[in-house]
Structure formats: C-alpha cells, structure tokens
Write an enzyme that holds these catalytic residues in place. Structure first.
Site: not given
Ligand code: F6P
Length: 324
Positions: A14, A25, A75, A106, A128, A130, A132, A157, A172, A174, A247, A254, A256
């Site tokens: 991703g 860099a 991927r 990962d 990533t 995430d 994670d 809100r 998001m 994962r 709702r 959005i 990412r």
C-alpha cells in the site's frame, strides 16, 4: 566499507505518505556517495519485468510534499513464486545493481527475505499507514493517515451533531488499531473499537451510548477499526438497541492519499539516508527501524520474527477514560 557502484530503490504494498521523501533521500545520499541509482517501477512487479527509471537529483525535486509514490507500487502475486524471484535477482545482476532499497510494509519485508535467498543485498524501510510492524515504533505514512482521519471525523461530527445522530466511522489499519486509536482520541470519540481489544460483543458500547442518550446528549461518534466487524451491522445494532438514529462513514483510501505531514517527510528523509549509510558501511539485508525515537537497524529475518500485537497500554487505557 563497501564496493557498491549502483543501487536500486522501489516502493511496494500500500502506498504511504512519506515514501517519496524516502526515495528522494536515497537518491541524494546515493549520488553524494558516488553511486548510480535506478528506480524500479511498480514494486516487485517492476523488478521481475525490469521496468525502471534512472533517478537523478533532477527527477526527485519537489516530491517531498507529494502523496503516493512516484515509483508506483503493487502487491505482487508473482513474487510469491521462487521462479519470478530468480528472474528479479538475475535482472539485478545483469544490470549491475549491487543492492536494493525497498520501502513498504510486512509483505515487502517478507518478499525481501525471500529475495535475499537469491543472493540480493536488500535494505528495507518501513512504510505503511497501518503502523503494524513489530520491529519498529514508527512506519512512514501513519502520521499523515491519522491526521487525515482526524480531519475527516471532525467534519463528520459537524453533520452528526446537526442531525442528532450516531455515526460509526470505519478507518483503515488492517489488523491493527493505531489509526482508530489516534484519530478516535483526537476527535474525542464516544467509543473506539480496536481489533487488539475487542472482546466479541458491543454491550459496553451500547450501554454507554444508552446512558448518554438518557443524559440528553445529542450526537455520538464511534470510531471502528476495519476488520473488527461490518460497520453497517454495528450501526444497525446501535440504532436498534439504543433508539439513536445511526449512520456509517467508511473513510477508505482518503486516508492513504494526500500531502505528507512534516513528520512523514522528516522520517522518510532520515530513513532513506540511513538506508544508504548502512550500505556504505558494508552491511546488508537490514531493515531501518525506530526505537526510542532513534534510528536503528536489524537483520531483516530477525525483524520479521518479532511479534507484537499489543497496543500501547497507557494510550489504550487513556482512550477509555477520555471517551466523551
Ligand atoms: O496496508 C495499508 C492498507 O491501506 C490497509 O490499511 C488496508 O487494509 C489495505 O492497505 C487495503 O489494501 P488495498 O490497497 O490492496 O485495497
């Protein structure tokens, strides 16, 4: 010291804001060290098909502020097959590329470990949204994604409040809840549902919302990490059991996209330069990581073996006490 002459850089998995700063860099550090740099397009797919672009200082100008990745990403299913990893490694040898810098999560790291077995020297940079990866406290893109989600939820809100509704906002992550935890806390959500902490039912959340309803509160916000449960089902359950009109908003991609925050630009720059430094020092097959806010590096195989599915406990407990 190393005898490297040419390196390649790619982004995989991703896309994450900050990847462009890392590429930039790497290019600056490599060229300043006298190396040639080539950009591999579309991640491991481009390594198999040898889709490349020569990278110079000129073609990485003005990219720090850009979301996505200028090298594109994928991927790669084919990369799971040894036959294609052999082709990728042969391509690198044939084109005189001595080392590869791969920016991704990962899946990218697992690909790197397999590619190493084909004799490729590879340095990984964690990228990533995430956050994670157990081997590092920070992954590029998380800060931007958490800020984007926060801004979006603030807007949701306003509407939720105007209608006196409950909105379930799915973010998001994962299998990890860091985006939900940070965006949920930053927007003072009534409840944050995290994969690491969910006990299989929503009783606590329903009861808390019922109580707030009785207390005369006018709007409610539930931040749900993807992968815990279906957001529509949760909203239906809330409406049925509390009587509050509910709702759903799924934030999706959005999170990412968009211009990286200063933190993602800075960490991308630091990690990219550090990756080249590792190669200059004659080391290989490492991942750049952050520990105690400092740059460190691990062997890539050691990094993938680390396992940590815990959220920061203090942050999690605080999210419960600060729920509005
Ligand atoms: O890994 C980043 C991520 O955005 C996850 O949060 C999400 O589950 C996944 O990628 C979506 O993947 P894809 O781009 O393949 O739909």
């Amino acid at each position: 010291m190393s005898d490297i002459k040419k390196i390649a850089v790619l982004t995989s998995g991703g896309d994450a804001p900050g990847m462009n700063s890392a590429i930039r860099a790497v290019v600056f550090a490599a060229i300043n060290s006298g190396y040639e740099v080539v950009g591999i397009l579309r991640g491991y797919e481009g390594l198999i098909d040898w889709e490349v672009k020569e990278l110079t200082i000129d073609n990485v100008r003005n990219i720090n502020n850009r979301g996505g990745t200028i090298l594109f990403t994928s991927r790669s299913e084919r990369f799971l097959d040894k036959k294609y990893r052999e082709i990728a490694a042969d391509n690198m040898r044939e084109h005189g590329v001595d080392a590869l810098v791969a920016v991704g999560g990962d899946g990218t790291l697992r690909g790197a470990i397999e590619l190493r077995k084909e004799g490729v020297n590879i340095i990984c940079i964690p990228g990533t949204i995430d956050r994670d990866m157990a081997c590092t406290e920070y992954t590029l893109g998380f800060d931007t994604a958490a800020n984007t989600a926060t801004e979006a939820i603030d807007r949701i809100r306003d509407s939720s409040l105007s209608h006196g509704r409950c909105t379930v906002v799915e973010v998001m992550g994962r299998k990890r809840g860091y985006i939900a935890l940070w965006a949920g806390m930053a927007t003072s959500a009534d409840a944050i549902v995290l994969p690491e902490k969910w006990d299989g039912n929503f009783d606590n959340i329903i009861n808390a919302l019922k109580q707030r309803h009785v207390d005369g509160r006018n709007s409610y916000l539930v931040v749900l990490a993807e992968g815990v449960t279906d957001a529509d089902k949760l909203a239906e359950l809330i409406q049925k059991q509390t009587g509050i009109e509910s709702r759903v908003s799924v934030l999706g991609y959005i999170q990412r996209g968009g211009s990286p925050t200063a933190k993602d630009r800075m960490y991308g720059s630091l990690m990219g330069a550090y990756a080249v430094e590792i190669l200059k020092n004659g080391k290989g097959n490492r991942i750049v990581a952050i520990k105690n806010d400092l740059l460190i590096d691990y062997d890539i195989t050691e990094a993938i073996e680390l396992n940590n599915n815990e959220l920061d406990d203090f942050q999690y407990k605080l999210s419960l006490t600060l729920a509005e």
